[in-house]
Design a protein around this motif. Structure first.
Motif, PDB file in Angstrom:
ATOM      1  N   PRO A  86       0.834  -1.203   0.000  1.00 24.61           N
ATOM      2  CA  PRO A  86       0.000   0.000   0.000  1.00 24.61           C
ATOM      3  C   PRO A  86       0.870   1.255   0.000  1.00 24.61           C
ATOM      4  CG  PRO A  86       0.025  -1.006   2.173  1.00 24.61           C
ATOM      5  CD  PRO A  86       0.769  -1.926   1.253  1.00 24.61           C
ATOM      6  N   VAL A  87       0.375   2.295  -0.633  1.00 24.16           N
ATOM      7  CA  VAL A  87       1.067   3.584  -0.653  1.00 24.16           C
ATOM      8  C   VAL A  87       0.283   4.518   0.261  1.00 24.16           C
ATOM      9  CG1 VAL A  87       1.797   5.543  -2.063  1.00 24.16           C
ATOM     10  CG2 VAL A  87       1.910   3.212  -2.988  1.00 24.16           C
ATOM     11  N   ILE A  88       0.990   5.098   1.230  1.00 29.07           N
ATOM     12  CA  ILE A  88       0.349   5.997   2.187  1.00 29.07           C
ATOM     13  C   ILE A  88       1.129   7.297   2.262  1.00 29.07           C
ATOM     14  CG2 ILE A  88      -0.603   4.104   3.563  1.00 29.07           C
ATOM     15  CD1 ILE A  88       1.663   4.664   5.597  1.00 29.07           C
ATOM     16  N   ALA A  89       0.494   8.309   2.826  1.00 24.84           N
ATOM     17  CA  ALA A  89       1.176   9.583   3.043  1.00 24.84           C
ATOM     18  C   ALA A  89       2.191   9.428   4.171  1.00 24.84           C
ATOM     19  CB  ALA A  89       0.143  10.660   3.405  1.00 24.84           C
ATOM     20  N   PRO A  90       3.249  10.230   4.157  1.00 18.16           N
ATOM     21  CA  PRO A  90       4.276  10.135   5.194  1.00 18.16           C
ATOM     22  C   PRO A  90       3.831  10.820   6.497  1.00 18.16           C
ATOM     23  CG  PRO A  90       4.879  11.840   3.651  1.00 18.16           C
ATOM     24  CD  PRO A  90       3.624  11.201   3.122  1.00 18.16           C
ATOM     25  N   ARG A  91       2.781  10.280   7.076  1.00 21.37           N
ATOM     26  CA  ARG A  91       2.245  10.832   8.327  1.00 21.37           C
ATOM     27  C   ARG A  91       2.075   9.699   9.333  1.00 21.37           C
ATOM     28  NH1 ARG A  91      -0.330  13.336   4.276  1.00 21.37           N
ATOM     29  NH2 ARG A  91      -0.192  15.583   4.165  1.00 21.37           N
ATOM     30  N   LEU A  92       2.390   9.983  10.572  1.00 21.36           N
ATOM     31  CA  LEU A  92       2.300   8.978  11.620  1.00 21.36           C
ATOM     32  C   LEU A  92       0.905   8.386  11.718  1.00 21.36           C
ATOM     33  CD1 LEU A  92       3.755   7.426  13.777  1.00 21.36           C
ATOM     34  CD2 LEU A  92       3.317   9.302  15.378  1.00 21.36           C
ATOM     35  N   ARG A  93      -0.132   9.199  11.623  1.00 23.97           N
ATOM     36  CA  ARG A  93      -1.503   8.691  11.741  1.00 23.97           C
ATOM     37  C   ARG A  93      -1.818   7.710  10.600  1.00 23.97           C
ATOM     38  NH1 ARG A  93      -2.578  14.129  10.358  1.00 23.97           N
ATOM     39  NH2 ARG A  93      -3.392  14.292   8.250  1.00 23.97           N
ATOM     40  N   ASP A  94      -1.259   7.938   9.399  1.00 27.25           N
ATOM     41  CA  ASP A  94      -1.485   7.041   8.290  1.00 27.25           C
ATOM     42  C   ASP A  94      -0.764   5.707   8.495  1.00 27.25           C
ATOM     43  OD1 ASP A  94      -3.035   8.991   7.133  1.00 27.25           O
ATOM     44  OD2 ASP A  94      -1.503   9.640   5.708  1.00 27.25           O
ATOM     45  N   VAL A  95       0.429   5.765   9.050  1.00 29.01           N
ATOM     46  CA  VAL A  95       1.163   4.533   9.392  1.00 29.01           C
ATOM     47  C   VAL A  95       0.392   3.770  10.460  1.00 29.01           C
ATOM     48  CG1 VAL A  95       3.284   3.576  10.363  1.00 29.01           C
ATOM     49  CG2 VAL A  95       3.406   5.497   8.763  1.00 29.01           C
ATOM     50  N   ALA A  96      -0.051   4.460  11.500  1.00 23.48           N
ATOM     51  CA  ALA A  96      -0.805   3.809  12.568  1.00 23.48           C
ATOM     52  C   ALA A  96      -2.083   3.175  12.032  1.00 23.48           C
ATOM     53  CB  ALA A  96      -1.138   4.826  13.671  1.00 23.48           C
ATOM     54  N   ALA A  97      -2.790   3.864  11.148  1.00 25.45           N
ATOM     55  CA  ALA A  97      -4.023   3.321  10.567  1.00 25.45           C
ATOM     56  C   ALA A  97      -3.741   2.068   9.761  1.00 25.45           C
ATOM     57  CB  ALA A  97      -4.707   4.369   9.710  1.00 25.45           C
TER      58      ALA A  97
END
Length: 101
Positions: A86-97
């Motif tokens: 998956p490709v996600i934004a470089p944000r902690l909340r996105d990693v946590a999700a």
């Protein structure tokens, strides 16, 4: 020549592996150890698995595999063989999700 001589002189073994086996080695490393190795690591893992299947390595042997490169260096080597990441934004909340997901 140096490697072949060292293998012979030490009484050790070597194993050649196919491209499919090296991808399986990368997959095994990731699933069993959490290490996403590059192709050289996949060859190392696949060769160790091959030697184990051939009876050269036993269950009670102590084996150390040196995996020094990460799989992001050669991602094209496993293209199509592994699930798409998956490709996600470089944000902690996105990693946590993604992790909790």
């Amino acid at each position: 020549m140096f490697a072949a001589r060292a293998i012979r002189d030490s009484g050790g073994w070597a194993s050649a592996v196919s491209d499919a086996e090296l991808v399986d080695g990368i997959r095994w490393l990731a699933q069993d150890t959490g290490v996403f190795g590059e192709t050289a690591g996949g060859v190392t893992a696949a060769a160790a698995l091959s030697l184990a299947r051939a009876g050269r390595l036993r269950g009670d042997d102590e084996v150390v595999l040196c995996i020094t490169g990460h799989g992001l260096k050669t991602i094209e080597a496993v293209g199509g063989a592994l699930a798409e990441a998956p490709v996600i934004a470089p944000r902690l909340r996105d990693v946590a999700a993604l992790v909790e997901g």
